[in-house]
Write a protein that holds these residues in place. Structure first.
Motif, PDB file in Angstrom:
ATOM      1  N   PHE A 108      25.234  -6.279 -10.225  1.00 23.97           N
ATOM      2  CA  PHE A 108      25.855  -6.399  -8.901  1.00 23.97           C
ATOM      3  C   PHE A 108      26.510  -7.761  -8.690  1.00 23.97           C
ATOM      4  CE2 PHE A 108      23.572  -2.530  -7.796  1.00 23.97           C
ATOM      5  CZ  PHE A 108      24.492  -1.916  -6.976  1.00 23.97           C
ATOM      6  N   ALA A 109      25.866  -8.820  -9.173  1.00 21.17           N
ATOM      7  CA  ALA A 109      26.464 -10.147  -9.011  1.00 21.17           C
ATOM      8  C   ALA A 109      27.793 -10.244  -9.735  1.00 21.17           C
ATOM      9  CB  ALA A 109      25.504 -11.222  -9.530  1.00 21.17           C
ATOM     10  N   GLY A 110      27.921  -9.508 -10.845  1.00 20.82           N
ATOM     11  CA  GLY A 110      29.152  -9.550 -11.617  1.00 20.82           C
ATOM     12  C   GLY A 110      30.286  -8.730 -11.056  1.00 20.82           C
ATOM     13  N   LEU A 111      30.012  -7.853 -10.086  1.00 17.16           N
ATOM     14  CA  LEU A 111      31.059  -6.991  -9.537  1.00 17.16           C
ATOM     15  C   LEU A 111      32.073  -7.743  -8.690  1.00 17.16           C
ATOM     16  CD1 LEU A 111      29.017  -3.825  -8.461  1.00 17.16           C
ATOM     17  CD2 LEU A 111      30.372  -4.147 -10.533  1.00 17.16           C
ATOM     18  N   GLY A 112      31.680  -8.901  -8.186  1.00 13.74           N
ATOM     19  CA  GLY A 112      32.606  -9.696  -7.396  1.00 13.74           C
ATOM     20  C   GLY A 112      32.574  -9.419  -5.911  1.00 13.74           C
ATOM     21  N   ILE A 113      31.556  -8.722  -5.423  1.00 14.00           N
ATOM     22  CA  ILE A 113      31.470  -8.406  -3.999  1.00 14.00           C
ATOM     23  C   ILE A 113      31.350  -9.679  -3.175  1.00 14.00           C
ATOM     24  CG2 ILE A 113      30.054  -7.311  -2.218  1.00 14.00           C
ATOM     25  CD1 ILE A 113      29.307  -5.181  -4.315  1.00 14.00           C
ATOM     26  N   GLU A 114      30.468 -10.582  -3.594  1.00 11.72           N
ATOM     27  CA  GLU A 114      30.263 -11.818  -2.827  1.00 11.72           C
ATOM     28  C   GLU A 114      31.494 -12.717  -2.881  1.00 11.72           C
ATOM     29  OE1 GLU A 114      26.474 -14.568  -1.854  1.00 11.72           O
ATOM     30  OE2 GLU A 114      26.885 -14.273  -3.982  1.00 11.72           O
ATOM     31  N   ASP A 115      32.168 -12.756  -4.027  1.00 14.19           N
ATOM     32  CA  ASP A 115      33.399 -13.549  -4.135  1.00 14.19           C
ATOM     33  C   ASP A 115      34.469 -13.012  -3.187  1.00 14.19           C
ATOM     34  OD1 ASP A 115      32.239 -15.087  -6.210  1.00 14.19           O
ATOM     35  OD2 ASP A 115      32.827 -13.578  -7.683  1.00 14.19           O
ATOM     36  N   ALA A 116      34.579 -11.689  -3.127  1.00 13.76           N
ATOM     37  CA  ALA A 116      35.557 -11.081  -2.216  1.00 13.76           C
ATOM     38  C   ALA A 116      35.196 -11.363  -0.770  1.00 13.76           C
ATOM     39  CB  ALA A 116      35.622  -9.573  -2.465  1.00 13.76           C
ATOM     40  N   ALA A 117      33.893 -11.355  -0.460  1.00 13.44           N
ATOM     41  CA  ALA A 117      33.448 -11.641   0.908  1.00 13.44           C
ATOM     42  C   ALA A 117      33.862 -13.044   1.328  1.00 13.44           C
ATOM     43  CB  ALA A 117      31.935 -11.487   1.009  1.00 13.44           C
ATOM     44  N   LYS A 118      33.682 -13.989   0.432  1.00 12.78           N
ATOM     45  CA  LYS A 118      34.041 -15.374   0.742  1.00 12.78           C
ATOM     46  C   LYS A 118      35.524 -15.497   1.078  1.00 12.78           C
ATOM     47  CE  LYS A 118      33.894 -20.054  -1.163  1.00 12.78           C
ATOM     48  NZ  LYS A 118      33.551 -20.899  -2.346  1.00 12.78           N
ATOM     49  N   LYS A 119      36.371 -14.851   0.285  1.00 13.17           N
ATOM     50  CA  LYS A 119      37.823 -14.910   0.527  1.00 13.17           C
ATOM     51  C   LYS A 119      38.180 -14.261   1.862  1.00 13.17           C
ATOM     52  CE  LYS A 119      39.064 -14.843  -4.397  1.00 13.17           C
ATOM     53  NZ  LYS A 119      39.706 -14.055  -5.484  1.00 13.17           N
ATOM     54  N   THR A 120      37.523 -13.138   2.174  1.00 11.19           N
ATOM     55  CA  THR A 120      37.804 -12.430   3.421  1.00 11.19           C
ATOM     56  C   THR A 120      37.422 -13.278   4.626  1.00 11.19           C
ATOM     57  OG1 THR A 120      37.515 -10.270   2.388  1.00 11.19           O
ATOM     58  CG2 THR A 120      37.272 -10.381   4.778  1.00 11.19           C
ATOM     59  N   ILE A 121      36.243 -13.886   4.566  1.00  8.84           N
ATOM     60  CA  ILE A 121      35.736 -14.669   5.693  1.00  8.84           C
ATOM     61  C   ILE A 121      36.639 -15.867   5.971  1.00  8.84           C
ATOM     62  CG2 ILE A 121      33.808 -16.124   6.450  1.00  8.84           C
ATOM     63  CD1 ILE A 121      31.978 -14.132   4.926  1.00  8.84           C
ATOM     64  N   GLU A 122      37.185 -16.453   4.925  1.00 10.18           N
ATOM     65  CA  GLU A 122      38.073 -17.611   5.101  1.00 10.18           C
ATOM     66  C   GLU A 122      39.333 -17.252   5.889  1.00 10.18           C
ATOM     67  OE1 GLU A 122      38.788 -18.808   1.108  1.00 10.18           O
ATOM     68  OE2 GLU A 122      36.923 -19.981   0.928  1.00 10.18           O
ATOM     69  N   LYS A 123      39.710 -15.976   5.867  1.00 12.70           N
ATOM     70  CA  LYS A 123      40.945 -15.537   6.530  1.00 12.70           C
ATOM     71  C   LYS A 123      40.706 -14.907   7.900  1.00 12.70           C
ATOM     72  CE  LYS A 123      43.245 -14.523   2.123  1.00 12.70           C
ATOM     73  NZ  LYS A 123      43.877 -13.453   1.289  1.00 12.70           N
ATOM     74  N   LEU A 124      39.449 -14.797   8.335  1.00 12.14           N
ATOM     75  CA  LEU A 124      39.154 -14.118   9.588  1.00 12.14           C
ATOM     76  C   LEU A 124      39.713 -14.867  10.796  1.00 12.14           C
ATOM     77  CD1 LEU A 124      35.456 -12.904   9.147  1.00 12.14           C
ATOM     78  CD2 LEU A 124      37.527 -11.504   9.163  1.00 12.14           C
ATOM     79  N   ASP A 125      40.142 -14.104  11.781  1.00 11.32           N
ATOM     80  CA  ASP A 125      40.580 -14.665  13.057  1.00 11.32           C
ATOM     81  C   ASP A 125      39.336 -14.928  13.909  1.00 11.32           C
ATOM     82  OD1 ASP A 125      41.611 -15.279  15.522  1.00 11.32           O
ATOM     83  OD2 ASP A 125      42.658 -13.363  15.823  1.00 11.32           O
ATOM     84  N   VAL A 126      38.975 -16.195  14.042  1.00 11.43           N
ATOM     85  CA  VAL A 126      37.725 -16.547  14.727  1.00 11.43           C
ATOM     86  C   VAL A 126      37.828 -16.351  16.236  1.00 11.43           C
ATOM     87  CG1 VAL A 126      37.029 -18.151  12.914  1.00 11.43           C
ATOM     88  CG2 VAL A 126      38.355 -18.992  14.866  1.00 11.43           C
ATOM     89  N   THR A 127      39.018 -16.038  16.731  1.00 13.63           N
ATOM     90  CA  THR A 127      39.171 -15.783  18.166  1.00 13.63           C
ATOM     91  C   THR A 127      39.091 -14.289  18.499  1.00 13.63           C
ATOM     92  OG1 THR A 127      41.604 -15.579  18.072  1.00 13.63           O
ATOM     93  CG2 THR A 127      40.674 -17.803  18.343  1.00 13.63           C
ATOM     94  N   SER A 128      39.042 -13.446  17.474  1.00 20.20           N
ATOM     95  CA  SER A 128      39.035 -11.997  17.703  1.00 20.20           C
ATOM     96  C   SER A 128      37.692 -11.551  18.260  1.00 20.20           C
ATOM     97  CB  SER A 128      39.331 -11.253  16.396  1.00 20.20           C
ATOM     98  OG  SER A 128      38.245 -11.397  15.496  1.00 20.20           O
ATOM     99  N   ASP A 129      37.708 -10.433  18.993  1.00 17.69           N
ATOM    100  CA  ASP A 129      36.463  -9.884  19.520  1.00 17.69           C
ATOM    101  C   ASP A 129      35.519  -9.447  18.394  1.00 17.69           C
ATOM    102  OD1 ASP A 129      37.242 -10.307  22.104  1.00 17.69           O
ATOM    103  OD2 ASP A 129      37.896  -8.243  22.473  1.00 17.69           O
ATOM    104  N   ALA A 130      36.091  -8.904  17.311  1.00 11.66           N
ATOM    105  CA  ALA A 130      35.255  -8.461  16.193  1.00 11.66           C
ATOM    106  C   ALA A 130      34.452  -9.632  15.629  1.00 11.66           C
ATOM    107  CB  ALA A 130      36.121  -7.835  15.105  1.00 11.66           C
ATOM    108  N   TYR A 131      35.110 -10.769  15.482  1.00  9.18           N
ATOM    109  CA  TYR A 131      34.425 -11.952  14.948  1.00  9.18           C
ATOM    110  C   TYR A 131      33.390 -12.475  15.944  1.00  9.18           C
ATOM    111  CZ  TYR A 131      33.708 -16.667  13.112  1.00  9.18           C
ATOM    112  OH  TYR A 131      33.143 -17.821  12.628  1.00  9.18           O
ATOM    113  N   ARG A 132      33.772 -12.614  17.199  1.00  4.39           N
ATOM    114  CA  ARG A 132      32.876 -13.218  18.197  1.00  4.39           C
ATOM    115  C   ARG A 132      31.634 -12.359  18.421  1.00  4.39           C
ATOM    116  NH1 ARG A 132      33.964 -13.563  22.987  1.00  4.39           N
ATOM    117  NH2 ARG A 132      35.668 -12.040  23.172  1.00  4.39           N
ATOM    118  N   MET A 133      31.812 -11.038  18.478  1.00  5.44           N
ATOM    119  CA  MET A 133      30.651 -10.166  18.688  1.00  5.44           C
ATOM    120  C   MET A 133      29.752 -10.123  17.453  1.00  5.44           C
ATOM    121  SD  MET A 133      30.977  -9.480  21.759  1.00  5.44           S
ATOM    122  CE  MET A 133      32.221 -10.652  22.310  1.00  5.44           C
ATOM    123  N   SER A 134      30.355 -10.256  16.279  1.00  7.42           N
ATOM    124  CA  SER A 134      29.554 -10.314  15.048  1.00  7.42           C
ATOM    125  C   SER A 134      28.697 -11.573  15.025  1.00  7.42           C
ATOM    126  CB  SER A 134      30.459 -10.275  13.813  1.00  7.42           C
ATOM    127  OG  SER A 134      31.170  -9.057  13.740  1.00  7.42           O
TER     128      SER A 134
END
Length: 793
Positions: A108-134
C-alpha cells in the motif's frame, strides 16, 4: 481453620473488588450519550439527541459547530475504526500489529496514495466550505482524542492516540478507491493465461468468438498467478472491510401507490465489526442531512433529507491498467519512452514495525505509475510492470464531491458535483421530493486505441497504448426520469459509450435481472413492498444455469439417492432459504465442475479465478460449449475429456462429498447447515475470549451469492461457506412518508464493545427487519439520551 476462613474472606473480598473495578473500568469505556460536556472548540451550544438506535441527531446554530460535534461523537463511537482505516494507505499497520503485515504495508505504501494526497492538499482552496467543514470535523475528532476516554482496543494493542489531519481523510479516500478496483486481481491473471496457455484459453473466458476450434493435446504447465494471488491474500489480511458491489433502485411516482418517489440502496461491503457506516443527522438553521459516513469522512456518501436522497453502487469500470516498461539496457534506473530514455522517479519509504527494527524500501515510478515488481515480490517475470491508476493520475476532488452531493440545492447542482468524481467509478443514484429520479455512471472514463484490450498488460515503451482522451462527463451513461419510471443498478454492464460497451469488471446479470423482474411486475409500490424486495433471496439465473448443467449429465448408473439429488436440484426455484436443499447441491456441484474444468490449467490461480466476476460471467457460455480447450484435463494423457464426462464426474463428486459431509439423507442437506455469518473484529480474530467479547455472531441467515440480499461467500474445498460480505446497510426512503424512512445496520451504531448500540441491530439485520430514520423534530426531542456540548469559557 481460622486462618483458612480469613484467607477465604480475603479472596472473596479481593474478587468483589476486582469485579467492582472491572465494572467501573468498563463504565468508563462507554461513549457518553447524555449530560453536559464543555468543549474549547465550539462557539455556541450544540445539543445532540441520541435516538433508540444510538444515532446522534445534532442540532446546532451553525454548520461549523455541527461538524465539530459530529467529529466528536463519531470519534467516541468509532475511534478504533478510524485508527485502523487511516493506517492502511500509508502502510502503518505493522506499527501496531507487527511483522505479519509488512507485505501489506509495503504494497500500500508503494501505491502512491499518500503522495497523491499531499499534492492534492497543497492545492486545496482553504476558503471553501468543503475545506472549512472538514477542518471543523477534524477538530471535533481531535478534541475527543485529547480529552475523551481511550477505547479498549488501544489499551490491548498498546498504542498511543494521535491527532488526525486532512491527509488521513485523503488516505481513506485512496483506500476506498483501491478496494473497488478489480483489475489488480484480474489483469495479471488474464495476462498469465494469455502468455502461458494461449489465446484460445483467454478468448473463451472473454467470450471471444474463435473459428474452427480444434482441441489438441498441449504441452503446458499450470499457471502460477503469483501476483494476483498475492494481492488477493494481502487484501484478505486487512483488518477493515473492502468495498465490493451493491444494489440500488429508485422508483418514480408513476409506479408507487402514494404517488411519490421511493429510493432503495444497499451497498455491498465486507462484513466486519464495527460495521462500515456511522449514521448521523445534522440540523442547522440553513442545512439538514441524515447521513451515513465512513470512518474519518466528514461528509456522508449516502444521505437524505426532506428534499432529496442519494446513494451509491460500484460502477466497476476499468480504472487501473498495467504497463510493461522497457528498461535502458545500460541503466536500470531509466525506462524507454517515445521521446527516449527517462529517469525513474525513485521514492524511499520506511515501514515501522512493532517490536522490530524499521524496514526501508524503494519504489521506482514511471510516467505510468509505480513499478509493482518492487512492492510485490510475486510478479512472475523480470519485466518492469507499472500500475497506472486513474485515482493517483488525475486531479482528486473527492472532498468537494462528498461535500457537494450532501449540500445540493437541486438535481442540476447534484449532477455538477457528481461530474467531478474521477475514481473509484460509482453509480450515483438520486431521487427527490419534486418527483425526479436519476442515475449517473460517475467516473473519468477514458479512450484507448481501438485494438487494445485493457484487461491484459499494455505496452508502456511505445506510447501507443497510453490513454488518448478522458471523456467528457456528458458522454457517461446516465438516465434522468426515464420512460420506464425507474432507475436501477446492481454493478452490471452500463449502456454504450461512443457506440461501444465500456470495458470493466461488471457483475453478471443475476441481481439486475431480478430487480427488473420485480419492478416490472407492478405499478403501486409501497415502502413495505420495497422492504420485502431488498431482502429477496431468489436468483433469476441460477436455476437456468443449474438446469443447463444437468442436461449434459449421464445418469444411467445413478443410484436412487443420486437420482433424488439430481431431481431436487433440477426442481430448485433458485431461492436461498435456510431449508433449501437445491442451494447446497448447486454450490458443491458448481465447485466440482470448476475444479474439473479449470484447475489443471490454472494451478495456483484457481481459487482466485473461481471467486471472481470473470468466472461468473464465463460460466453460462462455458456450459454451452460442446468443444472447449478447457474441457481437456492436461494431467491425463491421450484422452480428451468431453463436456458430458466433466459434468457427470462433477455431479457424482458433489454427491459423494455432501453424503460424507451432511449424511445419507438428501432431504437434510439444508442450506443453513453449510452457511453462516459472523462479524469479525480485528482483535476478535485472535479467537478465544477475545472472539466472544468483540465478534458478533455467528448467525444462521438466508441468501447467497448474487441474489438481491447478497450474502457473499467464497467457493472452497471445505463445503463450509462463511459469509464475508453483503449489505452494509439497507435504506428505504419514501418521499410520501419522509420522516419515517427505514434502515438497518449489520451490527450496530457503535464500535465500543460496552456500548448498548454495539450489536443491537444484528439479529434484526439477519431477520430482514428495519429501524426508523427519524427526521421528525418532535420525535427526536423525546430521546432519553441528550448530550449538550457547551463552549468552554
Amino acid at each position: 481453620m481460622k486462618f483458612l476462613k480469613k484467607l477465604l474472606k480475603f479472596v472473596l473480598l479481593l474478587m468483589v473488588l476486582v469485579l467492582i473495578g472491572a465494572w467501573l473500568y468498563s463504565y468508563t469505556l462507554k461513549p457518553n450519550y447524555s449530560g453536559e460536556i464543555d468543549l474549547a472548540i465550539i462557539s455556541e451550544e450544540v445539543t445532540v439527541y441520541f435516538d433508540d438506535n444510538g444515532v446522534p441527531h445534532i442540532n446546532a446554530n451553525n454548520q461549523e459547530d455541527a461538524y465539530k460535534a459530529l467529529g466528536y461523537v463519531h470519534a467516541q463511537d468509532r475511534l478504533w475504526q478510524m485508527e485502523l482505516i487511516r493506517r492502511i494507505a500509508p502502510g502503518r499497520l505493522s506499527e501496531i500489529f507487527g511483522k505479519d503485515l509488512i507485505k501489506t504495508d509495503v504494497f500500500f505504501a508503494g501505491l502512491g496514495i499518500e503522495d497523491a494526497a499531499k499534492k492534492t492538499i497543497e492545492k486545496l482552496d482553504v476558503t471553501s466550505d468543503a475545506y472549512r467543514m472538514s477542518i471543523a470535523y477534524l477538530k471535533g475528532v481531535n478534541e475527543y482524542i485529547n480529552e475523551g476516554a481511550t477505547p479498549l482496543e488501544f489499551t490491548l494493542i498498546g498504542i498511543e492516540k494521535e491527532n488526525y489531519t486532512l491527509k488521513d481523510i485523503y488516505n481513506v479516500f485512496g483506500y476506498m478507491s483501491f478496494s473497488f478496483a478489480v483489475a489488480h486481481k484480474t489483469d495479471p491473471l488474464l495476462t498469465e493465461i494469455k502468455e502461458n496457455l494461449g489465446a484460445s484459453y483467454l478468448n473463451e473466458l472473454m467470450n471471444a468468438f474463435t473459428k474452427n476450434l480444434t482441441i489438441n493435446k498441449t504441452d503446458i504447465q499450470p499457471i502460477k498467478a503469483e501476483y494476483s494471488k498475492a494481492v488477493s491474500s494481502l487484501m484478505d489480511k486487512l483488518p477493515v472491510p473492502t468495498l465490493i458491489g451493491s444494489n440500488s433502485w429508485v422508483i418514480a411516482p408513476e409506479k408507487t401507490k402514494n404517488g411519490k418517489v421511493i429510493f432503495a440502496n444497499d451497498p455491498h461491503i465486507g462484513f466486519a465489526q464495527p460495521s462500515v457506516w456511522y449514521q448521523n443527522h445534522i440540523k442547522t438553521p440553513d442545512y439538514e442531512i441524515y447521513g451515513y459516513n465512513i470512518a474519518l469522512m466528514p461528509f456522508p456518501l449516502l444521505g437524505h433529507n426532506k428534499e432529496y436522497a442519494y446513494g451509491l453502487t460500484m460502477l466497476a469500470n476499468d480504472d487501473l491498467n498495467f504497463y510493461i516498461e522497457e528498461n535502458n539496457p545500460e541503466n536500470e534506473n531509466q525506462y524507454t519512452t517515445p521521446e527516449g530514455f527517462k529517469n525513474y522517479e525513485i521514492k524511499t519509504k520506511t515501514i515501522k514495525i512493532k517490536d522490530a527494527q524499521d524496514t526501508t524500501f524503494q519504489v521506482k515510478v514511471s510516467n505510468h505509475g509505480p513499478i509493482m515488481n518492487g512492492i510485490n515480490k510475486n510478479i512472475a517475470n523480470d519485466r518492469p510492470i507499472a500500475m497506472n491508476w486513474i485515482y493517483t493520475q488525475l486531479e482528486n476532488q473527492m472532498l468537494q464531491v462528498s461535500h457537494g452531493i450532501s449540500h445540493a440545492k437541486s438535481l442540476a447542482d447534484f449532477k455538477q458535483s457528481v461530474s467531478k468524481i474521477h475514481a473509484p467509478g460509482l453509480n450515483v443514484m438520486y431521487g427527490d421530493a419534486k418527483d425526479n429520479i436519476a442515475w449517473f455512471a460517475a467516473a473519468k472514463l477514458y479512450q484507448l486505441r481501438d485494438s487494445v484490450s485493457s484487461k491484459t498488460y499494455l505496452d508502456g515503451a511505445s506510447g501507443k497504448d497510453d490513454i488518448l482522451e478522458i471523456l467528457p462527463f456528458d458522454e457517461n451513461p446516465q438516465a434522468i426520469n426515464p420512460k420506464q419510471n425507474y432507475v436501477y443498478s446492481a454493478n452490471h454492464q452500463p449502456d454504450s459509450v461512443r457506440g461501444k460497451l465500456y470495458p470493466g469488471y461488471y457483475q453478471p446479470q443475476d441481481r439486475s435481472q431480478r430487480i427488473v423482474d420485480l419492478l416490472e411486475a407492478k405499478n403501486d409500490f409501497t415502502k413495505e413492498d420495497v422492504a420485502k424486495m431488498i431482502y429477496d433471496v431468489t436468483s433469476s439465473k441460477v436455476p437456468e444455469i443449474a438446469n443447463n448443467m444437468l442436461k449434459y449429465i449421464n445418469k444411467t448408473d445413478f443410484n436412487p439417492s443420486e437420482k433424488k439429488a439430481f431431481e431436487m436440484l433440477n426442481n430448485w426455484d433458485g431461492k436461498y432459504a435456510k431449508d433449501a436443499v437445491g442451494a447446497t447441491i448447486y454450490n458443491r456441484f458448481l465447485y466440482e465442475f470448476l475444479v474439473n474444468t479449470y484447475k489443471d490449467e490454472l494451478g495456483e490461480g484457481f481459487d482466485l479465478f473461481i471467486n471472481s466476476q470473470l468466472q461468473d460471467q464465463a460460466l453460462p457460455s462455458q456450459i454451452e460449449r460442446e468443444n472447449s480447450v478447457w474441457w481437456d484435463d492436461i494431467s491425463t494423457e491421450e484422452k480428451t475429456e468431453s463436456r458430458e464426462e466433466i459434468m457427470t464426474k462433477s455431479f457424482k463428486s458433489a454427491y459423494v462429498f455432501l453424503e460424507n459431509q451432511l449424511g445419507a439423507n438428501v432431504d437434510n442437506w439444508l442450506w443453513k447447515r453449510v452457511i453462516s455469518l459472523e462479524h469479525e473484529h480485528a482483535i476478535g480474530k485472535a479467537g478465544g475470549v477475545l472472539r466472544k467479547l468483540f465478534n458478533v455472531g455467528p448467525f444462521e441467515t438466508i441468501g447467497g451469492n448474487e441474489v438481491i440480499n447478497n450474502q457473499i461467500f467464497k467457493l472452497n474445498s471445505t463445503g463450509i461457506y462463511k459469509i464475508t460480505a453483503g449489505p452494509s446497510t439497507r435504506r428505504i426512503i419514501d418521499f410520501s412518508d419522509i420522516e419515517n424512512s427505514l434502515s438497518i445496520l449489520p451490527t450496530g451504531q457503535s464500535g465500543r464493545v460496552f456500548s448498548p448500540y454495539y450489536k443491537d441491530q444484528a439479529q434484526k439485520f439477519v431477520d430482514g427487519e428495519f429501524v426508523k430514520m427519524s427526521l421528525n423534530e418532535a420525535d427526536i426531542k423525546q430521546s432519553e439520551n441528550v448530550l449538550v456540548l457547551k463552549p468552554r469559557r
